[in-house]
Design a protein around this motif. Structure first.
Motif, PDB file in Angstrom:
ATOM      1  N   GLU A  75       0.810  -1.210   0.000  1.00  9.67           N
ATOM      2  CA  GLU A  75       0.000   0.000   0.000  1.00  9.67           C
ATOM      3  C   GLU A  75       0.854   1.275   0.000  1.00  9.67           C
ATOM      4  N   TRP A  78       0.383   3.953  -2.570  1.00  5.57           N
ATOM      5  CA  TRP A  78      -0.598   5.015  -2.373  1.00  5.57           C
ATOM      6  C   TRP A  78      -0.458   5.704  -1.025  1.00  5.57           C
ATOM      7  N   LYS A  79      -0.011   4.961   0.017  1.00  7.51           N
ATOM      8  CA  LYS A  79      -0.065   5.486   1.372  1.00  7.51           C
ATOM      9  C   LYS A  79       1.287   5.855   1.969  1.00  7.51           C
ATOM     10  N   PRO A  83       4.222   8.736  -1.944  1.00  6.39           N
ATOM     11  CA  PRO A  83       3.622   7.572  -2.612  1.00  6.39           C
ATOM     12  C   PRO A  83       4.451   7.077  -3.799  1.00  6.39           C
TER      13      PRO A  83
END
Length: 430
Positions: A75, A78-79, A83
């Protein structure tokens, strides 16, 4: 001794060097780098043209990515704090300022020679009559290999395809008028002009604007290898209408050994999604990338030439370094670089008893931070003595020691101590 050059007054004294350092508004950036040590002191590191020093912010930058990988795993695309899906985009603004390009015209990706092959795949499209590639004689070997194998890939004989430009007899550097003359003479047979923006051996800075204009007048593509230029000399690639350029990030940009490379593609080409190229997953729009559909539709910018997932851990050091470039400003760095290199030249001219020739152009507008010192004899021995005295410079066959004070972290005092040591070597006191 006091000497004036280009409205600059120089003195061959440690007091003068220290005074200049005190007045240097960029002096604080030196503290942002780690220097190799020699006898408990910082070595005189004049090898940023080969590998830049490590910024102190690199460790924290790497630890941030390690933490994100550890805490959110996949992730992180995106996180993560930065990113990974968009990681390459954070370099565009600063690199655009450094090379004089729009943010959409630059991309960090791959390595220099890989990018060169990708660019030649797009921009070298020989025909029966227009197929020649114009290069400088003695170009960096990787460029020579790339051009040679590209010619063979198209079924062409490199000997009749590659046109090499040489300095005049008895000279070390190329004359711009000679380059332009050859372009005009070859005219309709030239498909591509591919030159080093700064020649790795002599340190000569090419007149890229004039060469590009001449190339376009005869219908040829103008591309440049900017390995020794980016982070060294400010550029105006967009304004000059250069078609493409490639570079590495481990020299003046301090991106670390083997760091990610970079590329420039002028918007007149980059905005054309139908422009021929080899496609890859990361060259597509982020919004549609994970649909996993057939049919390559590139982004309408330089990043449309990207191939694979962003090399996050190979970009981290560059990220830390570019933050320093953003703070220092490429124009201020260039101003200091000119002063440092002029001072180095002045001091070297004071040394007697050694057969030394500076083959880099004397005009500071025709060179970057590097001075190439040609020793007619005992060059390797002198290089070894420099090394033993705590100087880090490099030797290039057949007879040059390249000396490159980088304005981001080198000082006038560095330059003066280098001169002191070389003078002792010349007088056999070392």
């Amino acid at each position: 001794m006091i000497f004036k050059r280009d409205m600059q007054s120089f003195e061959a004294s440690i007091a003068y060097a220290r005074q200049q350092d005190e007045q240097d508004e960029l002096r604080g950036f030196r503290n942002e780098f780690f220097f190799p040590q020699y006898n408990g002191k910082d070595a005189i590191y004049f090898c940023g043209n080969s590998l830049g020093l490590q910024p102190k912010g690199v460790q924290a930058a790497i630890e941030q990515e390690l933490a994100d990988w550890r805490q959110v795993a996949v992730e992180g695309y995106w996180k993560a704090k930065n990113p990974w899906l968009f990681y390459h985009q954070q370099f565009s603004k600063t690199l655009g300022n450094i090379v004089g390009a729009k943010e959409t015209e630059v991309s960090v990706m791959n390595t220099l020679t890989v990018n060169l092959h990708l660019m030649m795949t797009s921009f070298y499209r020989p025909t029966e009559t227009r197929y020649k590639i114009l290069v400088e004689k003695g170009a960096f070997p990787s460029d020579q290999y790339a051009v040679e194998t590209q010619a063979r890939h198209h079924g062409l004989n490199p000997d009749s395809t590659i046109v090499e430009i040489s300095p005049r007899t008895g000279e070390s550097i190329l004359r711009t008028e000679d380059i332009l003359q050859i372009i005009n003479e070859q005219n309709t047979s030239i498909a591509l002009i591919l030159l080093g923006g700064i020649h790795y051996y002599t340190g000569q800075l090419m007149d890229m604007q004039s060469i590009t204009t001449a190339a376009h007048k005869v219908g040829a593509i103008a591309g440049f290898d900017l390995a020794h230029v980016v982070g060294n000399v400010p550029l105006k690639l967009h304004e000059w209408e250069v078609d493409f350029a490639v570079w590495c990030s481990y020299k003046y940009l301090n991106g670390g050994p083997g760091a990610v490379g970079g590329a420039f593609v002028h918007e007149k080409h980059a905005s054309d999604k139908n422009y021929p190229r080899f496609g890859g997953w990361w060259g597509t729009e982020e919004s549609t990338r994970f649909r996993m559909e057939k049919g390559f539709i590139p982004k309408a910018e330089a990043s449309g030439w990207q191939q694979s997932t962003a090399q996050v851990f190979n970009m981290v050091a560059l990220k830390a370094s570019l933050e320093l470039f953003n703070a220092a400003g490429i124009n201020r760095l260039r101003e200091k670089s000119i002063r440092l290199t002029n001072y180095l030249e002045f001091l070297l001219e004071q040394i007697k008893g050694i057969d030394l020739e500076i083959i880099t152009p004397k005009n500071c507008n025709e060179r970057g931070a590097q001075l190439s010192l040609l020793f007619k004899e005992k060059g390797k021995e002198i290089h070894q003595r420099m090394t033993e005295a705590g100087i880090v410079v490099d030797w290039r066959e057949p007879g040059v020691i390249r000396v490159s004070p980088a304005p981001m972290y080198n000082s006038y005092e560095d330059v003066f101590h280098f001169y002191e040591i070389v003078e002792k070597i010349a007088s056999k006191r070392f």
